[in-house]
Design a protein around this motif. Structure first.
Motif, PDB file in Angstrom:
ATOM      1  N   UNK A   1      -6.852   7.238 -17.552  1.00  0.00           N
ATOM      2  CA  UNK A   1      -7.595   6.276 -16.576  1.00  0.00           C
ATOM      3  C   UNK A   1      -6.491   6.111 -15.374  1.00  0.00           C
ATOM      4  N   UNK A   2      -5.410   5.860 -16.000  1.00  0.00           N
ATOM      5  CA  UNK A   2      -4.454   5.388 -14.814  1.00  0.00           C
ATOM      6  C   UNK A   2      -3.976   6.631 -14.036  1.00  0.00           C
ATOM      7  N   UNK A   3      -3.956   7.912 -14.541  1.00  0.00           N
ATOM      8  CA  UNK A   3      -3.725   9.089 -13.789  1.00  0.00           C
ATOM      9  C   UNK A   3      -4.847   9.222 -12.924  1.00  0.00           C
ATOM     10  N   UNK A   4      -6.198   9.073 -13.135  1.00  0.00           N
ATOM     11  CA  UNK A   4      -7.564   9.003 -12.439  1.00  0.00           C
ATOM     12  C   UNK A   4      -7.379   7.854 -11.048  1.00  0.00           C
ATOM     13  N   UNK A   5      -6.797   6.998 -11.347  1.00  0.00           N
ATOM     14  CA  UNK A   5      -6.437   5.753 -10.545  1.00  0.00           C
ATOM     15  C   UNK A   5      -5.560   6.247  -9.266  1.00  0.00           C
ATOM     16  N   UNK A   6      -4.472   6.651  -9.953  1.00  0.00           N
ATOM     17  CA  UNK A   6      -3.495   7.385  -9.136  1.00  0.00           C
ATOM     18  C   UNK A   6      -3.881   8.416  -8.128  1.00  0.00           C
ATOM     19  N   UNK A   7      -4.838   9.441  -8.605  1.00  0.00           N
ATOM     20  CA  UNK A   7      -5.258  10.507  -7.914  1.00  0.00           C
ATOM     21  C   UNK A   7      -6.180   9.981  -6.800  1.00  0.00           C
TER      22      UNK A   7
ATOM     23  N   UNK B   1       0.987  -1.098   0.070  1.00  0.00           N
ATOM     24  CA  UNK B   1       0.089   0.098  -0.094  1.00  0.00           C
ATOM     25  C   UNK B   1       0.942   1.332  -0.085  1.00  0.00           C
ATOM     26  N   UNK B   2       1.957   1.344   0.710  1.00  0.00           N
ATOM     27  CA  UNK B   2       2.749   2.247   0.881  1.00  0.00           C
ATOM     28  C   UNK B   2       3.600   2.772  -0.676  1.00  0.00           C
ATOM     29  N   UNK B   3       3.866   1.571  -1.148  1.00  0.00           N
ATOM     30  CA  UNK B   3       4.689   1.576  -2.486  1.00  0.00           C
ATOM     31  C   UNK B   3       3.644   2.003  -3.556  1.00  0.00           C
ATOM     32  N   UNK B   4       2.383   1.574  -3.463  1.00  0.00           N
ATOM     33  CA  UNK B   4       1.569   2.072  -4.494  1.00  0.00           C
ATOM     34  C   UNK B   4       1.187   3.570  -4.372  1.00  0.00           C
ATOM     35  N   UNK B   5       1.378   4.130  -3.023  1.00  0.00           N
ATOM     36  CA  UNK B   5       0.905   5.407  -2.885  1.00  0.00           C
ATOM     37  C   UNK B   5       2.201   6.350  -3.423  1.00  0.00           C
ATOM     38  N   UNK B   6       3.435   5.854  -2.970  1.00  0.00           N
ATOM     39  CA  UNK B   6       4.662   6.441  -3.597  1.00  0.00           C
ATOM     40  C   UNK B   6       4.464   6.626  -5.047  1.00  0.00           C
ATOM     41  N   UNK B   7       4.128   5.518  -6.012  1.00  0.00           N
ATOM     42  CA  UNK B   7       4.273   5.421  -7.400  1.00  0.00           C
ATOM     43  C   UNK B   7       3.060   6.350  -7.792  1.00  0.00           C
ATOM     44  N   UNK B   8       2.170   6.347  -7.089  1.00  0.00           N
ATOM     45  CA  UNK B   8       1.049   7.109  -7.553  1.00  0.00           C
ATOM     46  C   UNK B   8       1.335   8.443  -7.505  1.00  0.00           C
TER      47      UNK B   8
ATOM     48  N   UNK C   1      -9.590   0.896  -5.750  1.00  0.00           N
ATOM     49  CA  UNK C   1      -8.796   2.137  -6.157  1.00  0.00           C
ATOM     50  C   UNK C   1      -7.339   1.475  -6.306  1.00  0.00           C
ATOM     51  N   UNK C   2      -6.784   0.863  -5.224  1.00  0.00           N
ATOM     52  CA  UNK C   2      -5.451   0.166  -5.388  1.00  0.00           C
ATOM     53  C   UNK C   2      -5.275  -0.697  -6.425  1.00  0.00           C
ATOM     54  N   UNK C   3      -6.326  -1.733  -6.501  1.00  0.00           N
ATOM     55  CA  UNK C   3      -6.381  -2.738  -7.503  1.00  0.00           C
ATOM     56  C   UNK C   3      -6.396  -2.325  -9.030  1.00  0.00           C
ATOM     57  N   UNK C   4      -7.141  -1.227  -9.286  1.00  0.00           N
ATOM     58  CA  UNK C   4      -7.455  -0.568 -10.538  1.00  0.00           C
ATOM     59  C   UNK C   4      -6.088  -0.032 -10.836  1.00  0.00           C
ATOM     60  N   UNK C   5      -5.599   0.883  -9.976  1.00  0.00           N
ATOM     61  CA  UNK C   5      -4.037   1.300 -10.362  1.00  0.00           C
ATOM     62  C   UNK C   5      -2.916   0.330 -10.664  1.00  0.00           C
ATOM     63  N   UNK C   6      -3.104  -0.491  -9.834  1.00  0.00           N
ATOM     64  CA  UNK C   6      -2.115  -1.647  -9.886  1.00  0.00           C
ATOM     65  C   UNK C   6      -2.203  -2.606 -11.187  1.00  0.00           C
ATOM     66  N   UNK C   7      -3.329  -2.781 -11.605  1.00  0.00           N
ATOM     67  CA  UNK C   7      -3.659  -3.521 -12.710  1.00  0.00           C
ATOM     68  C   UNK C   7      -3.333  -2.822 -14.004  1.00  0.00           C
ATOM     69  N   UNK C   8      -3.841  -1.447 -13.979  1.00  0.00           N
ATOM     70  CA  UNK C   8      -3.792  -0.872 -15.162  1.00  0.00           C
ATOM     71  C   UNK C   8      -2.181  -0.542 -15.437  1.00  0.00           C
ATOM     72  N   UNK C   9      -1.347  -0.278 -14.209  1.00  0.00           N
ATOM     73  CA  UNK C   9      -0.028   0.133 -14.432  1.00  0.00           C
ATOM     74  C   UNK C   9       0.888  -1.314 -14.918  1.00  0.00           C
ATOM     75  N   UNK C  10       0.323  -2.362 -14.001  1.00  0.00           N
ATOM     76  CA  UNK C  10       1.011  -3.584 -14.246  1.00  0.00           C
ATOM     77  C   UNK C  10       0.922  -4.180 -15.735  1.00  0.00           C
TER      78      UNK C  10
END
Length: 151
Positions: free
Chosen positions: A139-145, A76-83, A110-119
């Motif tokens: 979509x990826x930027x929206x998920x990051x936000x 969760x920390x890593x996803x937030x850092x990347x976002x 939100x985490x899953x959407x961001x991770x899935x789109x990015x991965x």
């Protein structure tokens, strides 16, 4: 000690391989951080047994009073850092795709959407048109936000 704390969190998230921990230990020693287990860890080669590396890493963190997080907390920390890096423009989508972890069932929507789109970015980008790529980037930027705005 920030370098060791950062490495501990990245390691727990699966972003630092065990064989890279001796190099991180050597870097910490070069910055003046010291403990017996840290010195021993820094002296190990990349061919050392991962169990020995993991044991010394855990011992070094304990000696230095650094708590290693659990996998979920670290991811969760890593996803937030990347976002945050993506939203601030410090990271391109292609760079994100090389650093992100895949989605897991315990993640928030939100985490899953961001991770899935990015991965799956690299797999997807070669198969879609330029307008679809731009839409996927949005979509990826929206998920990051969304991650950055969640508690």
């Amino acid at each position: 000690m920030d370098i060791l704390r950062d490495v501990a969190w990245r390691h727990a998230a699966g972003m630092v391989r065990p064989e890279d921990l001796p190099t991180a230990a050597a870097a910490a020693l070069a910055r003046g951080v010291d403990s017996p287990a840290l010195r021993e860890l820094a002296g190990l080669g990349k061919g050392s047994a991962t169990t020995e590396i993991a044991d010394l890493h855990r011992d070094a963190l304990a000696e230095l009073g650094i708590t290693s997080p659990g996998r979920r907390e670290a991811v969760r920390w890593w996803l937030r850092e990347l976002a945050e890096e993506l939203v601030q423009g410090k990271l391109t989508v292609a760079e994100l795709a090389r650093k992100i972890v895949p989605g897991e069932e315990w993640m928030t929507e939100d985490e899953f959407r961001f991770a899935h789109l990015g991965y799956y970015w690299q797999d997807m980008v070669d198969l879609i048109s330029a307008p679809q790529v731009r839409s996927a980037e949005i979509d990826l930027l929206d998920a990051a936000r969304a991650i950055l705005h969640s508690p």
